[in-house]
Design a protein around this motif. Structure first.
Motif, short mmCIF file in Angstrom:
data_model
loop_
_atom_site.label_atom_id
_atom_site.label_comp_id
_atom_site.label_asym_id
_atom_site.label_seq_id
_atom_site.Cartn_x
_atom_site.Cartn_y
_atom_site.Cartn_z
N ASP A 27 44.05 -6.16 -20.98
CA ASP A 27 44.13 -7.42 -19.98
C ASP A 27 44.91 -8.68 -20.63
O ASP A 27 45.73 -9.50 -20.02
CB ASP A 27 42.73 -7.95 -19.73
CG ASP A 27 42.27 -7.13 -18.86
OD1 ASP A 27 42.64 -6.36 -18.16
OD2 ASP A 27 40.54 -7.18 -18.90
N HIS A 28 44.76 -8.87 -22.09
CA HIS A 28 45.16 -9.84 -22.73
C HIS A 28 46.76 -9.55 -22.94
O HIS A 28 47.64 -10.27 -22.90
CB HIS A 28 44.79 -10.13 -24.07
CG HIS A 28 43.31 -10.57 -23.77
ND1 HIS A 28 42.80 -11.95 -23.44
CD2 HIS A 28 41.89 -9.73 -23.77
CE1 HIS A 28 41.51 -11.97 -23.62
NE2 HIS A 28 40.86 -10.68 -23.61
N ALA A 29 47.15 -8.27 -23.04
CA ALA A 29 48.66 -7.84 -23.22
C ALA A 29 49.23 -8.14 -21.80
O ALA A 29 50.33 -8.62 -22.08
CB ALA A 29 48.55 -6.49 -23.70
N ASP A 30 48.66 -7.95 -20.69
CA ASP A 30 49.46 -8.09 -19.39
C ASP A 30 49.61 -9.64 -19.25
O ASP A 30 50.49 -10.16 -18.91
CB ASP A 30 48.46 -7.90 -18.37
CG ASP A 30 48.25 -6.42 -18.19
OD1 ASP A 30 49.21 -5.75 -18.55
OD2 ASP A 30 47.19 -5.90 -17.61
N ASP A 31 48.61 -10.54 -19.84
CA ASP A 31 48.75 -12.13 -20.03
C ASP A 31 49.95 -12.39 -20.79
O ASP A 31 51.16 -13.12 -20.37
CB ASP A 31 47.77 -12.73 -20.17
CG ASP A 31 46.36 -12.61 -19.30
OD1 ASP A 31 46.78 -12.31 -18.11
OD2 ASP A 31 45.44 -13.11 -19.72
N ALA A 32 50.25 -11.85 -21.78
CA ALA A 32 51.28 -12.10 -22.76
C ALA A 32 52.51 -11.59 -22.15
O ALA A 32 53.48 -12.24 -22.44
CB ALA A 32 51.01 -11.39 -24.28
N ILE A 33 52.62 -10.61 -21.58
CA ILE A 33 54.00 -10.03 -20.95
C ILE A 33 54.35 -10.88 -19.77
O ILE A 33 55.47 -11.29 -19.76
CB ILE A 33 53.62 -8.39 -20.30
CG1 ILE A 33 53.34 -7.66 -21.56
CG2 ILE A 33 54.75 -8.19 -19.52
CD1 ILE A 33 52.99 -6.15 -21.13
N ALA A 34 53.23 -11.59 -19.00
CA ALA A 34 53.71 -12.37 -18.05
C ALA A 34 54.06 -13.82 -18.70
O ALA A 34 54.99 -14.38 -18.11
CB ALA A 34 52.30 -12.78 -17.30
N VAL A 35 53.42 -14.36 -19.70
CA VAL A 35 53.97 -15.55 -20.43
C VAL A 35 55.73 -15.09 -20.91
O VAL A 35 56.33 -15.88 -20.67
CB VAL A 35 53.24 -15.67 -21.66
CG1 VAL A 35 53.98 -16.98 -22.46
CG2 VAL A 35 51.90 -16.12 -21.14
#
Length: 261
Positions: free
Chosen positions: A71-79
């Motif tokens: 979940d947190h990696a998905d957020d970082a990828i979006a950033v």
């Protein structure tokens, strides 16, 4: 201050530096927000575009999900994709470093170099994180705050006036966001994936780190071919706060070398 819309709500992002410049994305630790990096930003190379964000459930970001590390990696990828542009230099501390490892493994096209500070491929045990979750659920973050400060900072820093500010940052973290991140840590083990990383990596430990002991951090550095490892004497778990000059002295030349600035 910038808002990035995610499926769970809004992610808080701060961007500094010229558009089009090489971007550095910073991911902070459990129980902190993007102010973790305030003291080191002026010490890093000029001409970079710095992108900091609050993990979901921390700082000004919304609460939602976040119970698995992806979940947190998905957020970082979006950033990276929507704000920073890729590939980027990625700097992560503690869970932020674990997030960086996941992003670099899943999307090597988005990360040109990686700084792993006070982190490891596996942080703690499922049992220790479950005990932390139970403590916060039963007594709130105040019930664990003093113990966390002892793990975060060396005795000299704990004796100074700034400790109260970092204790306040921890205790004002939304308990639901903190617990979700603990659950993500309980289930995260990047050992196999991290040993397959093939990019420039700088790994930093603190000699007084009670959360991610230097030996554990070094063991992760040893997994990655060519990774450079440094231990900062007298630093605890948050050297960008406690020993910013020493931390920046290691990170600045690494960023300069791999950002071509």
């Amino acid at each position: 201050m910038q808002a990035l819309t995610r499926p769970f709500g809004t992610l808080h992002v701060e961007v500094d530096g010229p558009a089009g410049a090489p971007a550095v994305v910073f991911a902070n630790s459990l129980g902190t927000d993007l102010r973790l990096w305030h003291r080191v930003l002026p010490l890093l190379p000029q001409g970079l575009r710095t992108v900091r964000y609050d993990k979901r459930g921390h700082g000004l970001s919304a609460i939602g999900g976040g119970t698995v590390i992806d979940d947190h990696a998905d957020d970082a990828i979006a950033v990276i994709e929507q704000i920073a542009g890729g590939p980027v230099l990625f700097v992560g501390l503690s869970i932020g470093g674990l997030i960086g490892q996941v992003v670099a493994s899943r999307r090597p096209d988005l990360v040109r170099a990686l700084v792993l500070s006070n982190t490891a491929a596996k942080l703690g045990t499922a049992e220790s994180w479950r005990a932390r979750i139970d403590a916060v659920t039963g007594g709130g973050l105040e019930s664990i705050a003093d113990a966390v400060m002892e793990r975060w900072f060396a005795p000299t820093f704990r004796a100074g006036p700034d400790l109260a500010l970092w204790r306040a940052m921890l205790t004002r973290t939304p308990p639901a966001g903190y617990v979700a991140a603990c659950a993500a840590l309980a289930g995260a083990d990047q050992t196999a994936a991290t040993q397959e990383l093939r990019l420039p990596v700088l790994v930093i430990a603190g000699s007084e780190d009670g959360a991610s002991p230097a030996a554990v951090v070094k063991a992760t550095a040893d997994l990655i071919p060519g990774a450079a490892f440094h231990e900062i004497a007298g630093a605890g778990h948050l050297p960008p706060v406690e020993t910013p000059d020493a931390w920046a002295a290691l990170v600045a030349p690494f960023l300069k070398a791999h950002a071509d600035v």
